[in-house]
Design an enzyme around this catalytic site. Structure first.
Site, mmCIF file in Angstrom:
data_model
loop_
_atom_site.group_PDB
_atom_site.id
_atom_site.type_symbol
_atom_site.label_atom_id
_atom_site.label_comp_id
_atom_site.label_asym_id
_atom_site.label_seq_id
_atom_site.Cartn_x
_atom_site.Cartn_y
_atom_site.Cartn_z
ATOM 1 N N GLY A 158 15.081 6.305 -7.074
ATOM 2 C CA GLY A 158 14.414 5.085 -7.516
ATOM 3 C C GLY A 158 15.547 4.232 -7.875
ATOM 4 N N GLY A 159 15.993 3.490 -6.684
ATOM 5 C CA GLY A 159 16.862 2.332 -7.330
ATOM 6 C C GLY A 159 18.420 2.456 -7.363
ATOM 7 N N GLY A 162 17.939 5.992 -1.695
ATOM 8 C CA GLY A 162 16.822 5.338 -0.690
ATOM 9 C C GLY A 162 17.227 4.030 -0.060
ATOM 10 N N ILE A 198 11.142 9.172 -8.470
ATOM 11 C CA ILE A 198 9.705 8.655 -8.250
ATOM 12 C C ILE A 198 9.690 8.047 -6.908
ATOM 13 C CG2 ILE A 198 9.114 7.969 -10.740
ATOM 14 C CD1 ILE A 198 9.973 4.823 -9.805
ATOM 15 N N CYS A 215 0.671 10.370 -1.147
ATOM 16 C CA CYS A 215 -0.191 9.907 0.162
ATOM 17 C C CYS A 215 -1.589 10.130 0.088
ATOM 18 C CB CYS A 215 0.598 10.606 1.285
ATOM 19 S SG CYS A 215 0.100 12.092 1.465
ATOM 20 N N LEU A 261 3.717 6.450 7.343
ATOM 21 C CA LEU A 261 4.432 7.914 7.770
ATOM 22 C C LEU A 261 4.494 8.085 9.197
ATOM 23 C CD1 LEU A 261 2.427 9.914 4.719
ATOM 24 C CD2 LEU A 261 4.736 9.351 4.984
ATOM 25 N N THR A 316 7.549 5.201 -4.304
ATOM 26 C CA THR A 316 7.455 3.584 -4.402
ATOM 27 C C THR A 316 6.218 3.222 -5.381
ATOM 28 O OG1 THR A 316 6.221 3.540 -2.623
ATOM 29 C CG2 THR A 316 8.517 3.465 -2.311
ATOM 30 N N ASN A 357 7.683 -1.656 1.633
ATOM 31 C CA ASN A 357 7.533 -1.009 3.100
ATOM 32 C C ASN A 357 6.176 -0.651 3.115
ATOM 33 O OD1 ASN A 357 7.152 2.062 3.452
ATOM 34 N ND2 ASN A 357 8.498 1.555 1.373
ATOM 35 N N ASN A 412 5.149 15.531 -0.562
ATOM 36 C CA ASN A 412 4.763 14.280 -0.904
ATOM 37 C C ASN A 412 3.407 14.011 -1.101
ATOM 38 O OD1 ASN A 412 4.792 11.490 -1.024
ATOM 39 N ND2 ASN A 412 5.267 11.158 1.159
HETATM 40 C C1 LIG Z 1 11.163 2.433 4.139
HETATM 41 C C2 LIG Z 1 10.702 3.374 3.391
HETATM 42 C C3 LIG Z 1 10.119 4.675 3.828
HETATM 43 C C4 LIG Z 1 9.882 5.592 2.874
HETATM 44 N N1 LIG Z 1 9.224 6.629 3.503
HETATM 45 C C5 LIG Z 1 8.937 7.841 2.332
HETATM 46 C C6 LIG Z 1 8.554 9.072 2.982
HETATM 47 O O1 LIG Z 1 7.964 9.236 4.468
HETATM 48 N N2 LIG Z 1 8.255 9.907 2.211
HETATM 49 C C7 LIG Z 1 8.561 10.016 0.731
HETATM 50 O O2 LIG Z 1 8.136 10.933 0.210
HETATM 51 N N3 LIG Z 1 8.951 8.730 0.491
HETATM 52 C C8 LIG Z 1 9.308 7.784 1.283
HETATM 53 N N4 LIG Z 1 9.847 6.467 0.771
HETATM 54 C C9 LIG Z 1 10.242 6.809 -0.674
HETATM 55 C C10 LIG Z 1 11.466 6.856 -0.867
HETATM 56 O O3 LIG Z 1 11.782 8.249 -0.553
HETATM 57 C C11 LIG Z 1 11.703 6.839 -2.501
HETATM 58 O O4 LIG Z 1 11.023 7.629 -3.252
HETATM 59 C C12 LIG Z 1 11.578 5.323 -3.051
HETATM 60 O O5 LIG Z 1 12.102 4.378 -1.912
HETATM 61 C C13 LIG Z 1 12.577 4.941 -4.278
HETATM 62 O O6 LIG Z 1 13.903 5.304 -3.955
HETATM 63 P P1 LIG Z 1 14.824 4.013 -3.741
HETATM 64 O O7 LIG Z 1 14.538 2.887 -4.633
HETATM 65 O O8 LIG Z 1 16.308 4.464 -3.734
HETATM 66 O O9 LIG Z 1 14.333 3.649 -2.249
HETATM 67 C C14 LIG Z 1 10.255 5.500 1.547
HETATM 68 C C15 LIG Z 1 10.723 4.524 1.098
HETATM 69 C C16 LIG Z 1 11.117 3.264 2.157
HETATM 70 C C17 LIG Z 1 11.781 2.344 1.376
#
Ligand SMILES: Cc1cc2nc3c(=O)[nH]c(=O)nc-3n(C[C@H](O)[C@H](O)[C@H](O)COP(=O)(O)O)c2cc1C
Ligand SMILES: Cc1cc2nc3c(=O)[nH]c(=O)nc-3n(C[C@H](O)[C@H](O)[C@H](O)COP(=O)(O)OP(=O)(O)OC[C@H]3O[C@@H](n4cnc5c(N)ncnc54)[C@H](O)[C@@H]3O)c2cc1C
Ligand SMILES: Cc1cc2nc3c(=O)[nH]c(=O)nc-3n(C[C@H](O)[C@H](O)[C@H](O)COP(=O)(O)OP(=O)(O)OC[C@H]3O[C@@H](n4cnc5c(N)ncnc54)[C@H](O)[C@@H]3O)c2cc1C
Ligand SMILES: Cc1cc2nc3c(=O)[nH]c(=O)nc-3n(C[C@H](O)[C@H](O)[C@H](O)COP(=O)(O)O)c2cc1C
Ligand code: FES
Ligand code: FES
Lengths: 320, 296, 320, 296
Positions: free
Chosen positions: A255-256, A277, A197, A134, A74, A199, A70, A131
Site C-alpha cells: 500500500g503506497g 505496487g 492491504i 474479490c 481480474l 485497494t 483501477n 486474494n
Molecule cells: C492496476 C492494478 C491491478 C491490481 N490487480 C490486483 C490483483 O490482480 N490482485 C490483487 O491481489 N491485488 C491487485 N492490485 C492491488 C495491489 O496488489 C496492491 O494491493 C494495492 O495496489 C496497494 O498497493 P500499492 O499502493 O503499492 O499499489 C492491483 C492494483 C493495481 C493498481
C-alpha cells in the site's frame, strides 16, 4: 557493515523482503526488461482464476491525487495457461514466486490451488497469496474479505489443497469496519500469513462528461495516498497478535510504497516483507530501487538484520 | 545517466530538455536521451514522468516519438510534440532548457514496413502527425512513395505542414473550420487519395474516430490501415492492464490486448470498433474470457 | 447568464452550496481575516462537546501524500462557552451556521443539543451536524458511526431536542464495511440529511525515530488523497436512496475538495452541498475560491440552477 | 497580486523570488511580497505554499521573518532564511529568481518590546537567529542595548555572525564542535552575559531545548525570557489546532494554546516545559479540559 536482508516467511527464507504487488507487475517478462526479477525477495503474480477472463471494459483507470483508481476486473489467462507459460518462465529466470489466486466461489479458489500444486514448475513457488478481496458470486457479489465467515471458508478450502509446508497468505481489504476480525478468521482457518492491504473502493467522476470515469463505475484506490491506511491496518493486526488475540503470523505489507523509507514504515508497523505496487507505474525499476534504498536505510539504523526492524515501532512509543 | 536495461530494446534515462518551442497549439520538445535513438522505430512512443519530486501525479504520460537523432552535440536526442491539456502535459510544456525529465523509451510496436516499394498514404490528425514525418523518411528510403493527409480542427492544431512538404511526395490538408487547406475531415479527401495512388497500405495516427474512418475508407479501396491508437495508459510498459482494447488476432479470436505492448500500432481491420462508444469501450461478447450472462 | 447557486437543505435555503468543514475553519474569526465568512452557503463549526476539552498531546499532525493525518482529540471550549462567545460572533457577521456537536455518550449528544437550542444566537443556526464519527465511551471506545444501532440511538436522542424544523445531518465515517446500512439507520432515526465523509483512520511512522509520528498514534486521514472514497460513499448512498431503500434526504459532500472541479465531482455523485476542509490549510481562501470556481464551471455546463447538477452522474452512465 | 485582506493584519500574496543565495548551511531568500512589510513586526512568521501546481505536499511551511523592506525597486520585500531538511524546504531552496511562491504573512504575535530603554540579551540557535537582527535594530532604536549570543552545532549552521556585529553591541558565538567561537552551548555563556548586562529581558529563537535553558538561566538571573517556539503547524493561521502547546495564562491556568496565533512568542516561564519529552508533548493533568482518569 552489510545488513542481513533475509527474512523468513512461514518457513521459507527469502534473500530480502521486497516483492512486487499482484497486478502491478504482470507475470514478470515486462519488468525483466528493466531489472532482473530474480533479485527480489519474491515475485508476486497477477491474480489468476480458473478460466481465462477478459476483465472489464475501458476506461479502466483514473489518476487521483497521489494515487490511481483501477478497474481491471481480474483479466487473466486462467490457471492452466498460467502454469503452462508464466510460471515456467519465472522459474527459468530463477525467481521465487508468490502466486496470487482467486475464485468466484470458495470452491473455485481450491480448484485453482489444486491445478497450481500439480504443475511442473511448482517448486519455484514460495507461497500462495489468496486474494479474498474479490467478489463472492454466491453472496450477491459481496467481497469475500468483507466477511469473516466467507474469508475463513476460502482459506480452509485452499489450505486443504496445499502441501503443509507451503506458506499461504490471505490478502485482506481495508474496506471493513474491523480488519482484526477478518485477520483472526483467516489465521484460525489456516492462513500462515496475511498480506495487507488491497485497494480501497473509490470512484472518480469525469467533470466534463459528468459521468463515472471508469467503465466499471467504481475502482480500487492505490498508491502513496493510501499508505497511512496500510500502516494503520498493519499496526492494528500486529498489536492484536502481540496481545495474543490470535496466533502470531508474518505480515506482508503493501500500500503506497514508493521509496525505501516507505517500505521501512510498513516494516516498523509490523510487516516482515513489503510489496511495491502502483509505484512501479511511475518507475519500472521501483521494486529494485526500493530494495536498494531500504538496505541503505537499515544500515543507517545500525541493525545487523533487517528482521530486527519488524514491528519495532510498537516498542518505541513515547508516552509523555 | 542512462540505465543500461538488459539489452531489452528499451531504456530508462534521466533526459535533459535542450530545446522547447511552440508549434501552433503544441510544444515541441527536444530532449537529450542517450540510448533511445539507437533503438527507436517510427510508431513507438516514450513515457515521461511528470511533476517533479513533490508531485501528486504518479502516472507517466505517453507521447509518440516525433524523431530521434543518435548523436549530436549533446548525445542522442528525442523529439516530442505535446499538447497541453491537463496537469501532466502542462507541467511538461512549462519545462525550460536544462530541466530534466525521466524518460522510458522506446515503447510499443512500430509501424510495420512494406517489404516492397509501394505507394503509401500517411494520415495524421492533430498532433497525430508527429510520428509520420520520420515514418515517411524511412518509407522513401525503401523506395515507397508517400502521400500525406493532415487534418485538424483548425490551423493552429495542425502539426508539421511545412515539414510534410519536404517529407512527402504530395500533401493534402483539411481543417474542420476551413482555416487551412480544405474544409472538412480527412475522410472526405481520402477516397480520392486512395484512388489516385492505388496505395495498398495506409498509416494513421490521431483520434480514435479518425482512425476508424481511415480503416473503413482504406478497406473500401482494398488497402490495409495500420493505425496508432491512443488509450489511457497507467504504466506504458505492459504491467497494469489498463490500456486494453478488443482486437481480433490472426486466428480470428478477439482478446482484450494491451495497446502499450501489442500496440500502439494495430491493423485497423483487427480492432473491434463497434465496441467503442463515446469514450467507453465494452468487452465484445465473443472475446476470450468475456463475462458470461449472469457471470462476473 | 448567472447560475442560480442556491440550494435547499431540509427546508433551509442557502445562497450557495459551499461550506467550511468542521474542524478545518475553527469558529470563524481566523478565516474572516481572509474573506467574509458570511458569503459561504454555511459556516460549519468545530465539533463541540459538553465540557471544555484539551484535546490530545502533540505531535497532532503528519503530512501524507496529497493529504494529512490529524489527531486533535476534539479540543474545544465546551458548548456553554461556544454559545456564549462563538455563536454570537458568527451571528454578528451574518453567517449561517451549521453547528457540529458530539458526545462521549448518546445522552451527552442530546444534552449538547439542548444547550444549543436554548441559546440566544440559535436563530443563525441553519442546522446541526451530528458528528457520530467519534468514540463511544460506553462501548469500549468504538466509534458510534461504525455501528447502525449506536448511530440510530444518538440521532434519535438529538432529534428529540431539536425543533422539528431544524435540519439535522448525521456525519458518517467511511471506515465501515457497509456505509449504506449506517446511512439507512441514521435516516430512519430522524436525520434529515447526511454529511459524508469524515476522515479515514490512518497512521504514519516516523522512520528516523521508528515510532508513531502522532502523539495519539493513529489519526484521521483527510485531503485530496481521500476524495475518491468520498465520491464513492456519496454515490453508494445516493444509489440506495434512488432505489428506494430508504427515504431520500440531502447529502453534504466532504472529502478532498480543493477546487471547484472537485466540488462539482461530489455534487455530480449526489451531494447537494459541499464542504472544504484540509484545502483551507493550503489556501486560507479555499472555501471562497472553490465557490467562485464552481460557479464558473456550472455556467460552462449551461445549467440555470446548480441543483440541476446534483447526482447528475447517475443519469449519465454509458453502458456500451 | 496581493489579496486585500480585510484590514486584518495579514495578507496572502503571490510572491516573486528575486534573490536566493546560500548562507552557510542555509538559503537566504528575498521575495517580493507587497503588503507584508507594512504589517510585520519582529518575531512574526510567514507561511509558504510549496511544490507548485502538481504537488502532493499540501501543508504550508512556516518561517520566521528575517527582515522586510516596505519599498524598493520591486515593491515591498520579505527575507527568509531556510534550512533544507524535507520535501518542502528542498523545493523552496531550489527556487530560482522570478519563480513565484504563495505567501501568507505576517502571522503570529511579535516579540513584545520593553517600554523602557533597558539592556537586552538576544539568543539565537541555528537559523533561529534569523529574526533577531531586525529585532535588535528595533530595540536599539528604542535606546536598549543589545547583546547577542549565537549558537549552533557547527560553524556552517550559524546564521548572521557578521550581521550580528553590526546589529548588536556585543556578540558571543558558541558551537557544539568548537568550529567557531566558544565550544559548547549558549547556556554555558548565558549566565555570564546576564551577570554582565543585568538585562531584565531576553529574547530567544531556536530549538526547544535551547529555549528551555534560556528560560531557566534568565529566571536564575531575575530576567524574563520571551521565546519564539517552533511546533509542527498544518495551517499557520489558527484554524487546525495542530500547533498547540501547554502554556499557563496570566490567571495561572494551563491551556493547550495555538502557537501560530497566540505564539510563536511566549513568555518562557509560562510554557509547561516538563510536558515536553523527546519530541512529544503531553497534556498536563491540570490543563483545562485535560482527559480525566479513565475518561476521553
Ligand atoms: C492496476 C492494478 C491491478 C491490481 N490487480 C490486483 C490483483 O490482480 N490482485 C490483487 O491481489 N491485488 C491487485 N492490485 C492491488 C495491489 O496488489 C496492491 O494491493 C494495492 O495496489 C496497494 O498497493 P500499492 O499502493 O503499492 O499499489 C492491483 C492494483 C493495481 C493498481
Ligand atoms: C501511445 C500514445 C501516444 C501519444 N502521443 C501523444 C503525442 O504525441 N502528443 C500529445 O500531446 N499527446 C499524446 N498522447 C496523449 C497524451 O498521453 C495525453 O494527452 C496525456 O497523457 C495527458 O496527460 P495530462 O496530465 O495532460 O492529462 P490528465 O487528464 O491530467 O491525465 C490524467 C491521466 O490520464 C492519462 N491520459 C489522459 N489522456 C490520455 C490519452 N489521450 N492517452 C493516454 N493517456 C491519457 C494520463 O496519462 C494520466 O495518467 C499519446 C497517448 C498515447 C497512449
Ligand atoms: C514559527 C516557525 C518559524 C520557523 N522558522 C524557520 C526559519 O526561519 N527557517 C527554517 O529553516 N525553518 C523554520 N521553521 C521550521 C520549518 O517550518 C520547517 O523546517 C519546515 O516546515 C519543514 O518542512 P519540510 O517540507 O522541509 O519538512 P517535512 O518534514 O517534509 O515537513 C512535513 C510537515 O511537517 C511540518 N514541519 C516539519 N518540521 C517542522 C517544524 N520544525 N516546524 C513546523 N512545522 C514543521 C511541515 O510544515 C510539513 O507540514 C519554523 C517553524 C515555525 C513553526
Ligand atoms: C485538523 C482537522 C480537524 C478536524 N476536526 C473535525 C471535527 O472536529 N469534527 C468533524 O466532524 N470533522 C472534523 N474533521 C474532518 C473534516 O471535517 C472532514 O470531514 C475531513 O477532513 C474530510 O474533508 P477534507 O478532505 O476536505 O479535509 C477534521 C479534519 C481535520 C483535517
Ligand atoms: S499501460 Fe499498463 S499495460 Fe499498457
Ligand atoms: S497551525 Fe493550525 S492552528 Fe496553528
Amino acid at each position: 557493515m552489510a545488513v542481513d536482508l533475509s527474512v523468513t516467511l512461514s518457513g521459507r527464507t527469502l534473500p530480502n523482503p521486497v516483492m512486487t504487488a499482484s497486478g502491478c507487475a504482470a507475470n514478470g517478462r515486462e519488468l525483466h526488461r528493466f531489472f532482473d526479477v530474480s533479485t527480489l525477495g519474491a515475485f508476486v503474480t497477477k491474480t489468476v482464476m480458473m478460466d481465462p477472463r477478459s476483465g472489464r471494459g475501458t476506461p479502466r483507470m483514473a489518476e487521483t491525487s497521489s494515487g490511481m483508481l483501477n478497474s481491471i476486473g481480474l483479466q487473466g489467462p486462467g490457471i492452466h495457461a498460467f502454469v503452462a507459460k508464466d510460471l515456467p518462465w519465472l522459474k527459468s529466470v530463477g525467481a521465487r514466486v508468490l502466486v496470487s489466486i482467486a475464485g468466484n466461489t470458495a470452491g473455485e479458489f481450491a480448484d485453482v490451488a489444486k491445478v497450481l500444486v500439480d504443475s511442473d514448475a511448482f517448486d519455484c513457488v514460495v507461497g500462495v497469496e489468496v486474494n479474498i478481496s474479490c467478489p463472492n458470486v454466491a453472496n450477491r457479489g459481496l467481497v469475500f474479505a468483507c466477511d469473516p465467515l466467507a474469508s475463513g471458508k476460502v482459506i480452509a478450502l485452499v489450505r486443504e489443497q496445499l502441501p503443509r509446508d507451503v506458506p499461504m497468505f490471505a490478502k485482506l481489504t481495508p474496506d471493513v469496519t474491523d480488519i482484526v476480525s477478518i485477520a483472526d478468521a483467516a489465521v484460525k482457518s489456516g492462513a500462515t500469513g496475511l498480506t495487507m492491504i488491497n485497494t480501497l473502493l473509490g470512484m472518480v467522476i469525469d467533470t466534463d462528461r459528468l459521468r463515472p470515469q471508469l467503465g466499471g463505475i467504481t475502482g480500487g484506490l492505490s498508491g502513496p495516498s493510501i499508505r497511512p491506511v496500510a500502516v494503520r491496518a498493519l499496526w492494528q493486526v500486529t498489536a492484536a497478535m502481540r496481545e495474543g488475540r490470535f496466533l502470531t503470523v508474518p505480515l506482508i505489507g503493501v500500500g503506497g510504497v514508493r521509496t525505501g523509507r516507505d517500505a521501512l514504515e510498513l516494516i516498523a508497523a509490523g510487516a516482515t516483507a513489503v510489496q511495491v505496487g502502483t509505484a512501479t507505474f511511475n518507475d519500472p525499476t521501483a521494486p529494485q530501487r526500493v530494495l536498494t534504498e531500504l538496505e541503505a536505510l537499515a544500515e543507517s539504523h545500525g541493525v545487523a538484520r533487517i528482521s530486527e526492524l519488524v514491528a519495532v515501532a510498537h516498542d518505541r512509543m513515547v508516552i509523555p | 545517466m542512462s540505465t543500461a536495461t538488459r539489452d531489452s530494446g528499451v531504456v530508462q534515462v534521466r533526459g535533459e530538455v535542450i530545446a522547447i518551442r511552440r508549434a501552433g497549439a503544441y510544444h515541441h520538445l527536444t530532449i537529450v536521451a542517450p540510448g533511445v535513438a539507437e533503438l527507436a522505430r517510427p510508431g513507438q512512443f516514450a513515457a515521461l514522468a511528470v511533476g517533479g519530486p513533490t508531485t501528486g501525479n504518479l502516472l507517466r504520460r505517453s507521447f509518440s516519438i516525433h524523431k530521434v537523432s543518435p548523436s549530436g552535440t549533446y548525445g542522442g536526442t528525442l523529439d516530442l510534440v505535446i499538447a497541453a491539456k491537463g496537469a501532466g502535459t502542462e507541467w511538461l510544456t512549462a519545462l525550460r532548457a536544462h530541466d530534466t525529465v525521466d524518460v522510458v523509451a522506446p515503447l510499443g510496436r512500430p509501424f510495420p514496413l512494406p517489404t516492397e516499394a509501394v505507394p503509401t498514404v500517411l494520415v495524421g490528425g492533430g498532433y497525430g502527425s508527429a510520428p509520420l514525418f520520420w515514418l515517411a523518411d524511412v518509407l522513401r528510403e525503401r523506395g515507397c512513395t508517400v502521400e500525406m493527409v493532415l487534418g485538424a480542427a483548425s490551423e493552429d492544431r495542425l502539426f508539421g505542414v511545412v515539414e510534410a512538404r519536404r517529407a512527402a511526395d504530395r500533401v493534402t490538408v483539411t481543417t474542420d473550420d476551413g482555416s487551412a487547406g480544405q474544409r472538412g475531415w480527412v475522410s472526405d479527401v481520402l477516397p480520392e487519395v486512395f484512388r489516385r495512388t492505388g496505395a495498398p497500405v495506409a498509416y494513421a495516427c490521431g483520434p480514435m474516430g479518425m482512425l476508424q474512418s481511415v480503416t473503413r475508407v482504406a478497406a473500401e479501396h482494398g488497402a490495409v490501415a495500420q493505425v496508432a491508437v491512443e488509450e489511457s495508459m497507467a504504466c506504458g510498459v505492459g504491467v497494469c492492464m489498463t490500456c486494453v482494447m478488443p482486437v481480433r488476432g490472426k486466428d480470428g479470436v478477439t482478446a482484450m490486448v494491451r495497446s502499450c505492448v501489442e500496440g500502439p500500432v494495430f491493423r485497423g481491420d483487427r480492432i473491434r470498433w463497434e465496441a467503442f462508444h463515446d469514450g467507453v469501450c465494452g468487452v465484445p461478447e465473443d472475446a476470450v474470457g468475456a463475462p458470461k450472462v449472469g457471470g462476473h
